[in-house]
Design an enzyme around this catalytic site. Structure first.
Site, PDB file in Angstrom:
ATOM      1  N   LYS A 119      80.343  36.118  44.919  1.00 26.12           N
ATOM      2  CA  LYS A 119      79.366  34.880  45.675  1.00 26.12           C
ATOM      3  C   LYS A 119      77.049  34.980  44.511  1.00 26.12           C
ATOM      4  O   LYS A 119      77.026  34.136  44.506  1.00 26.12           O
ATOM      5  CB  LYS A 119      79.219  34.839  47.196  1.00 26.12           C
ATOM      6  N   SER A 149      78.308  36.217  53.567  1.00 22.34           N
ATOM      7  CA  SER A 149      79.330  35.923  52.747  1.00 22.34           C
ATOM      8  C   SER A 149      80.189  34.861  53.348  1.00 22.34           C
ATOM      9  O   SER A 149      81.919  35.120  53.123  1.00 22.34           O
ATOM     10  CB  SER A 149      80.033  37.220  52.779  1.00 22.34           C
ATOM     11  N   SER A 194      83.727  39.709  47.342  1.00 27.36           N
ATOM     12  CA  SER A 194      82.434  39.014  47.211  1.00 27.36           C
ATOM     13  C   SER A 194      80.876  39.335  46.312  1.00 27.36           C
ATOM     14  O   SER A 194      80.623  37.911  46.287  1.00 27.36           O
ATOM     15  CB  SER A 194      81.931  39.081  48.932  1.00 27.36           C
TER      16      SER A 194
END
Length: 403
Positions: A76, A139, A73
């Protein structure tokens, strides 16, 4: 041509600053530089890591920082950067209302099973500002897809934007294949590149970055906490950035914190637990703030030196740096810094453009150059008239004869 500033002038220019050349990478805590009394980097329990000074760009510590790994993640961060740039350029606004498509629906998308979500449903109408928080704070993989569809028309097109920014930022070990970071063939990044993406977020889209310090977000009565536990750490002033985890990636954390004017960015990848990535990051940041500081000994546009100029409409030119020159230095050694500058040519001849690099400023400690910055022209110098150029030609001829 080497020009050493006098001690008095050097003090007057507030240049009593230093940075020591000490081995930082792969050091152990019991390695001590006796002159600066800086212990080596703490032992960090992670596959790769890096610690950089945001302002100077100085790498204070690193281990396997260019090794390619699954970013999870942390991806992101780039998704957020693209969104921030789209808002900054006016392509979208935080108040735009987005209708969620089926491809952002976790129930209808098996790849999202068991992953981080904002819990969107097809047909939901959600402002960009809330989807952005779903990406940064929760997230949310579904929120990434919804925003990608809106910004670029499709996930593939959005990934293309992400990789365009990879090139623009000069990242050498990063390739994105998804908008959310779930493991995918051909997708990778490195600790160094992730720290540089964090730096770009802070520098280029500060309004976007401001969201990263928020600790929680509630959507559809579902309250979720920011997964960056260091935001609650009372010993550090952490204001971002992002966590990530998959089985192949391990536990990742990119963090940034400030101490007065100093900002550090760390990236830890391949940690072994959620708390472990936080404790290892805390070690790096604490060590960096404890033993180093950031200073700007030269201010952009302020005169550092003056040099004669030939064949111009003036006899001399002011020289300095175009923007503030930052150094990362060991604490307590400011008095030991010296500076000199070297011109690219023996003489400066008009015309000279403002901002033109004509040499290099060298910062020195114990006779060794520890950092360098471009020496540039601060005031434009145009060619003089025919008479003044002729006079300079004669003067310069005698100068060469008797030098």
């Amino acid at each position: 041509m080497n020009k050493v500033m006098s001690h008095l002038l050097f003090r007057r220019l507030a240049l009593s600053t230093l940075i020591a050349l000490i081995p930082l990478s792969n050091s152990h805590a019991d390695d001590v530089n006796l002159k600066t009394m800086i212990p080596g980097v703490p032992q960090i329990d992670a596959e790769t890591y890096i610690l950089i000074d945001y302002n100077s760009g100085k790498v204070l510590a690193e281990q396997n920082a260019d090794t390619r790994r699954d970013p999870a993640s942390l991806t992101k961060m780039m998704t957020s950067y693209v969104i921030g740039q789209a808002i900054k350029s006016g392509k979208i606004t935080p108040n735009d209302i987005i209708t969620v498509n089926k491809d952002a629906w976790a129930t209808g998308n098996p790849v999202f099973k068991g992953s981080s979500l904002m819990f969107l449903k097809p047909g939901d109408r959600v402002p960009v500002s809330q989807l952005n928080r779903g990406i940064i704070l929760q997230s949310g993989n579904d929120a990434c897809v919804a925003m990608a569809d809106y910004v670029a028309g499709s996930q593939d097109a959005f990934v293309g934007l992400m990789n365009n920014y990879v090139k623009a930022l000069g990242l050498q070990n990063t390739q994105f294949e998804t908008v959310h970071g779930l493991d995918a063939p051909g997708q990778y990044s490195s600790a160094r590149d992730m720290a540089l993406i964090g730096k770009a977020l802070i520098r280029d889209v500060p309004e976007e970055y401001a969201t990263y310090k928020e600790r929680e977000f509630t959507f559809n009565n579902i309250r979720q906490m920011n997964r960056n536990g260091l935001l609650w750490d009372t010993g550090l002033n952490v204001d971002g950035i992002k966590t990530g985890h998959t089985d192949s990636a391990g536990f990742n954390l990119v963090a940034s914190a400030t101490d007065g004017p100093m900002r550090l960015i760390s990236a830890v990848m391949g940690g072994h637990s959620p708390k472990g990535r936080e404790s290892e990051t805390r070690k790096l940041l604490t060590w960096g703030f404890r033993f180093f500081e950031t200073v700007a000994p030269l201010k952009g546009g302020k005169e550092f030196a003056a040099e004669p100029v030939w064949f111009g409409d003036t006899d001399s030119v002011k020289l300095g740096v175009e923007t503030d020159a930052y150094l990362t230095i060991p604490r307590g050694r400011m008095k030991d810094l010296k500076a000199s500058y070297t011109l690219n040519q023996k003489e400066l001849h008009a015309p000279l453009a403002k901002g033109q690099q004509v040499g290099t400023i060298n910062f020195q400690l114990d006779g060794k150059t520890i950092d360098q910055h471009p020496l540039v022209v601060l005031n434009q110098v145009q060619e003089g008239n025919i008479f003044s150029r002729l006079v300079d030609y004669i003067k310069l001829m005698f100068h060469h004869w008797f030098a």
